[in-house]
Design an enzyme around this catalytic site. Sequence first.
Site, PDB file in Angstrom:
ATOM      1  CB  THR A  15      22.604 -59.668  87.122  1.00 41.80           C
ATOM      2  OG1 THR A  15      21.296 -59.728  87.689  1.00 41.80           O
ATOM      3  CG2 THR A  15      22.550 -59.984  85.653  1.00 41.80           C
ATOM      4  CG  ASN A  16      20.621 -59.975  92.428  1.00 34.81           C
ATOM      5  OD1 ASN A  16      20.677 -58.938  93.097  1.00 34.81           O
ATOM      6  ND2 ASN A  16      19.602 -60.254  91.637  1.00 34.81           N
ATOM      7  CG  MET A  88      14.255 -69.738  89.713  1.00 31.18           C
ATOM      8  SD  MET A  88      13.457 -68.555  90.826  1.00 31.18           S
ATOM      9  CE  MET A  88      13.234 -67.166  89.746  1.00 31.18           C
ATOM     10  CE  LYS A  89      14.629 -77.960  91.436  1.00 29.46           C
ATOM     11  NZ  LYS A  89      13.527 -78.902  91.403  1.00 29.46           N
ATOM     12  CB  ILE A  90      11.077 -75.335  97.526  1.00 29.26           C
ATOM     13  CG1 ILE A  90      10.044 -74.746  96.573  1.00 29.26           C
ATOM     14  CG2 ILE A  90      10.693 -75.234  98.993  1.00 29.26           C
ATOM     15  CD1 ILE A  90       9.305 -73.557  97.073  1.00 29.26           C
ATOM     16  CG  HIS A 107      10.259 -62.448  96.096  1.00 34.10           C
ATOM     17  ND1 HIS A 107      10.190 -63.622  95.372  1.00 34.10           N
ATOM     18  CD2 HIS A 107       9.064 -61.821  95.926  1.00 34.10           C
ATOM     19  CE1 HIS A 107       9.003 -63.703  94.804  1.00 34.10           C
ATOM     20  NE2 HIS A 107       8.299 -62.621  95.118  1.00 34.10           N
TER      21      HIS A 107
END
Length: 187
Positions: A15-16, A88-90, A107
């Site tokens: 959505t962002n 959702m990954k570093i 965040h």
Amino acid sequence: MVKKKACVFISGKGTNLINLIRKSRDYNFPISINLVISNNNNAPGIIYAKKNNIPFLIINTKFRNYEYKILRELKRKRISIICLAGYMKIISRNFIKKFGKVIINIHPSLLPKFKGLNTFSRILQNKEKKTGCTVHYVNEKLDGGNIILKKKFFVNPRDNENELKLKTQKLEYLAFPEAIIRIYRYH
Ligand code: GAR
């Protein structure tokens, strides 16, 4: 106005991403979205990118060299800013160094509070009076880079996780574009 070329990284709903794509159509908005990268084949945001003819890349993070594949594509497309929007990954220290340009993240908390996952349940458990969202530069520490801006609201004691998420995301749709405008204001 010459817009900077941006790549948005997503893992989920997007959505962002959708919000940024819409904003980027404004003549005065400083970036255009030229690439979407997802580690999730089924991310609904990818469908939106497809419909809007925005190039996308699905990456398989099981392959050791996947970050090189991304870096190659970013270079090819002359991307100068990465927006992490629910990715959702570093991102590795090496990637940050090799890219060498701006990387920002959104965040769903008032950083430095509640870094990491399961933000909303922890905010409720902690009986926080205020919460919100933060846009920050990305460095090698999780949710740790310099803060660009935060947006806050008061938590209603009756709010559940879902309500907190909805209220937070409503603010995210204002915060992310505003942060991007702020970054390029003096450029
Ligand atoms: C957003 O709320 C963002 O703040 C969060 O994921 C959501 C993605 O929503 N990011 C993180 O939790 C990163 N630590 P979206 O896919 O609908 O834009």
